[in-house]
Design an enzyme around this catalytic site. Structure first.
Site, PDB file in Angstrom:
ATOM      1  N   CYS A   1     -25.632  28.964  11.387  1.00 44.07           N
ATOM      2  CA  CYS A   1     -24.585  29.647  12.152  1.00 44.07           C
ATOM      3  C   CYS A   1     -23.591  28.657  12.748  1.00 44.07           C
ATOM      4  CB  CYS A   1     -25.216  30.487  13.264  1.00 44.07           C
ATOM      5  SG  CYS A   1     -26.192  31.880  12.668  1.00 44.07           S
TER       6      CYS A   1
ATOM      7  N   GLY B   1     -28.426  36.504  13.790  1.00 44.47           N
ATOM      8  CA  GLY B   1     -28.003  36.951  12.467  1.00 44.47           C
ATOM      9  C   GLY B   1     -26.507  37.198  12.427  1.00 44.47           C
TER      10      GLY B   1
ATOM     11  N   GLU C   1     -27.297  36.071  19.109  1.00 41.63           N
ATOM     12  CA  GLU C   1     -26.683  34.844  18.583  1.00 41.63           C
ATOM     13  C   GLU C   1     -26.201  35.173  17.193  1.00 41.63           C
ATOM     14  OE1 GLU C   1     -25.899  32.039  16.354  1.00 41.63           O
ATOM     15  OE2 GLU C   1     -27.994  31.387  16.454  1.00 41.63           O
TER      16      GLU C   1
END
Length: 468
Positions: A277, A221, A243
Site C-alpha cells: 500500500c 485493503g 488502512e
C-alpha cells in the site's frame, strides 16, 4: 495435500467444503482453505464474546506476558511460517521476502507487548480529580489482504489482544493458510476464544463486518472494499480502523545525487514486487537530472533476479494473482499507447506463473491510468517536472493520501516540501520504511485511524472518564 480447518474457541473446526490455494509461481495447489459458513461465523463471534468477558479483566501485565509468549511462538515457527507464506503468496524466501515478513511480524509483536496505556490524570486539585481510563472495546473483526498476510495479521491481532479484546480474523482467500497456521500457534499460549480464524470467500468478510456481535472492525485493503466495510458498520456504529489504498508520490529535487538515491528509490517502489500500500507509485524527477535517474533505475533493475519464491536465488517473485497480473499488464499497455517510453520490462515473462518483470515507464504524465490509478505491482511511472510548487500541487491532486517522499541533498529543504504533501506518512530520502513505534495511517481516501505504537493501541480501546 493438507486440508486446513477453522479455529474457533481454541478448537479445530472442520468444514464440509474447501477451496484450493495455488502457488502463483507455478499454479500448483499448496493446500485447501476451509470454506466457512455464516453459522461458523456466528460460532466464532460467540466464542470470542465469551472469551472477552474473562480476557478483558485479566491484568495488564498478564496480557503483556501473553503477547510476549505469542512472539516466542512466532520465533519458534518462523521458518515454517515463511515456507507456507512463500508457497501461497509467491514472494521469495530471501531478501525482503517471507523471512523478512516473519521477522517484521515478530518485531511488531514484541514491541506491542511492551506498550502501556496508563491512567491519565486530567485534573487533581481542590475542585476534584478527573481520570481518563482506556478500556477494551469487545470483539474485534479483522479482514486482512494477500500482500503481507502474516505481518498484517499481527498488526491487527496483537494490539487488539494487548488491549484486552478478543478477535475474529478473516484472511484473504488468496493467502489464508499462513494466517490459519499463525492463529493455531497463537492458540498454544492464549486462552481459548481470544483469537479465532474463519476463512471463506468475500461473502464471509461482508457478514463479519456487518455482524452485530462485532464491536470494531479493522481492515487493510483497497479503498473500494474499505468503503463497503464502513457502510456495513453503520447499522451498529462499529468503531473502525481502515488502512486503504495509496498512490504514493516521490519527488526528486534537482540537488539530489542520482547515484546515491537510486537504490532507495528502487526498493521504495518495488518492495514486495510493488504490492504494498505504501510503496512509491508515482516518481516525479526534476528535468535537470531526469535522464540520469532513469538510467540509474534501469541499471539497478537489471541486477534483480525475478523467479520462483522457493528458489533461494530469487530476489523478487511473481504477481500474487491473475486479476492483479492483468491489471498491471493493462496499465503498462495503456501507458505505452499514450507515448510512454519503456525503459525495462513492459511485457509478461515467458514462463508459467504470474510473472511480470520490473517495468519502468518514462515520459508519462497525469491523465494516463498508470499515473492516476494505484498499480499495486512491478510497474513505475517516471514523470518529468521543472517547477517544484507545481509538482507538489499535482501530486496532491490524487484522492489517495497514504505516503509520500522527497529526495534531496538538503534534508531541511526536503522537509519543507514534504510537509506540503497531503499524506499520513512522509519520508526524506527513503520511502515506505514503516516501524512499530511510529503511527501509520492515511488521510483523504487512504483510510481512517492509525496503526502502530501507543496511538495505534488506543484504537482498540474506548475512553471512560472518571470524575470524583
Amino acid at each position: 495435500m493438507k486440508q486446513y480447518t477453522l479455529l474457533i474457541g481454541g478448537e479445530a473446526v472442520a468444514t464440509s467444503q474447501h477451496a484450493p490455494v495455488a502457488n502463483p509461481s507455478n499454479g500448483e495447489v499448496v493446500g485447501y482453505m476451509p470454506l466457512g459458513t455464516e453459522a461458523d461465523l456466528d460460532q466464532a463471534v460467540a466464542a470470542a464474546g465469551k472469551a472477552f468477558k474473562t480476557w478483558s479483566h485479566v491484568s495488564d501485565e498478564e496480557r503483556a506476558k501473553a503477547c510476549r509468549a505469542v512472539a516466542e511462538k512466532i520465533s519458534e515457527h518462523a521458518e515454517e511460517l515463511a515456507q507456507i507464506l512463500t508457497r501461497e503468496q509467491g514472494k521469495p524466501l530471501n531478501g525482503l521476502g517471507s523471512r523478512f515478513e516473519i521477522g517484521a511480524a515478530l518485531a511488531w509483536t514484541r514491541h506491542t507487548a511492551e506498550l502501556e496505556l496508563p491512567i491519565e490524570i486530567l485534573q487533581d486539585d481542590s475542585e476534584g480529580r478527573v481520570e481518563l481510563h482506556r478500556k477494551p472495546i469487545g470483539v474485534v473483526g479483522s479482514i486482512t489482504p494477500w500482500n503481507w498476510p502474516v505481518m498484517i495479521a499481527c498488526w491487527h491481532i496483537v494490539p487488539a489482544v494487548r488491549a484486552g479484546n478478543a478477535v475474529v480474523i478473516k484472511p484473504s482467500p488468496l493467502t489464508p493458510l499462513s494466517t490459519i497456521r499463525l492463529v493455531e500457534i497463537m492458540n498454544e499460549v492464549l486462552p481459548p476464544g481470544v483469537v479465532n480464524v474463519i476463512t471463506g470467500e468475500n461473502n464471509i468478510g461482508a457478514a463479519l463486518s456487518a455482524h452485530p456481535g462485532i464491536s470494531k472492525m479493522t481492515f487493510t485493503g483497497s479503498t473500494e472494499t474499505g468503503k463497503k466495510v464502513m457502510a456495513s458498520a453503520v447499522a451498529t456504529l462499529k468503531r473502525l480502523t481502515l488502512e486503504l489504498g495509496g498512490n504514493d508520490a516521490g519527488i526528486v529535487l534537482p540537488d539530489a545525487d542520482p547515484k546515491a538515491i537510486v537504490e532507495g528509490l528502487f526498493w521504495g517502489a518495488f518492495i514486495n514486487n510493488g504490492q504494498t500500500c505504501a510503496a512509491l507509485k508515482r516518481l516525479y524527477v526534476h528535468d535537470s537530472i531526469y535522464e540520469e535517474v532513469c538510467r540509474g533505475l534501469a541499471d539497478y533493475a537489471a541486477k534483480i533476479t525475478v523467479g520462483d519464491g522457493l528458489d533461494e536465488a530469487s530476489i523478487l517473485g511473481p504477481v500474487q494473482n491473475n486479476m492483479q497480473f492483468n491489471k498491471v499488464r493493462d496499465l503498462v499497455e495503456d501507458a505505452r499507447a499514450h507515448g510512454g517510453r519503456i525503459l525495462t520490462g513492459g511485457a509478461p515473462m515467458d514462463r508459467p506463473g504470474h510473472f511480470y518483470p520490473i517495468t519502468l515507464v518514462a515520459d508519462v504524465d497525469h491523465g494516463i491510468r498508470l499515473v492516476d490509478e494505484e498499480q499495486f505491482g512491478p510497474a513505475l511511472p517516471i514523470i518529468r517536472y521543472s517547477d517544484i510548487e507545481e509538482v507538489i500541487a499535482r501530486a496532491n491532486q490524487n484522492p489517495a493520501g497514504l505516503g509520500g517522499s522527497v529526495w534531496s541533498g538538503d534534508v531541511e529543504k526536503a522537509k519543507h516540501y514534504a510537509m506540503q504533501l497531503e499524506c499520513g506518512s512522509v519520508w526524506i530520502n527513503k520511502h515506505g520504511t514503516i516501524q512499530p513505534n511510529a503511527p501509520f495511517g492515511g488521510v483523504k481516501q487512504s483510510g481512517i485511524g492509525v496503526e502502530f505504537g501507543a496511538e495505534g493501541l488506543k484504537e482498540f480501546t474506548t475512553i471512560q472518564t472518571v470524575l470524583s
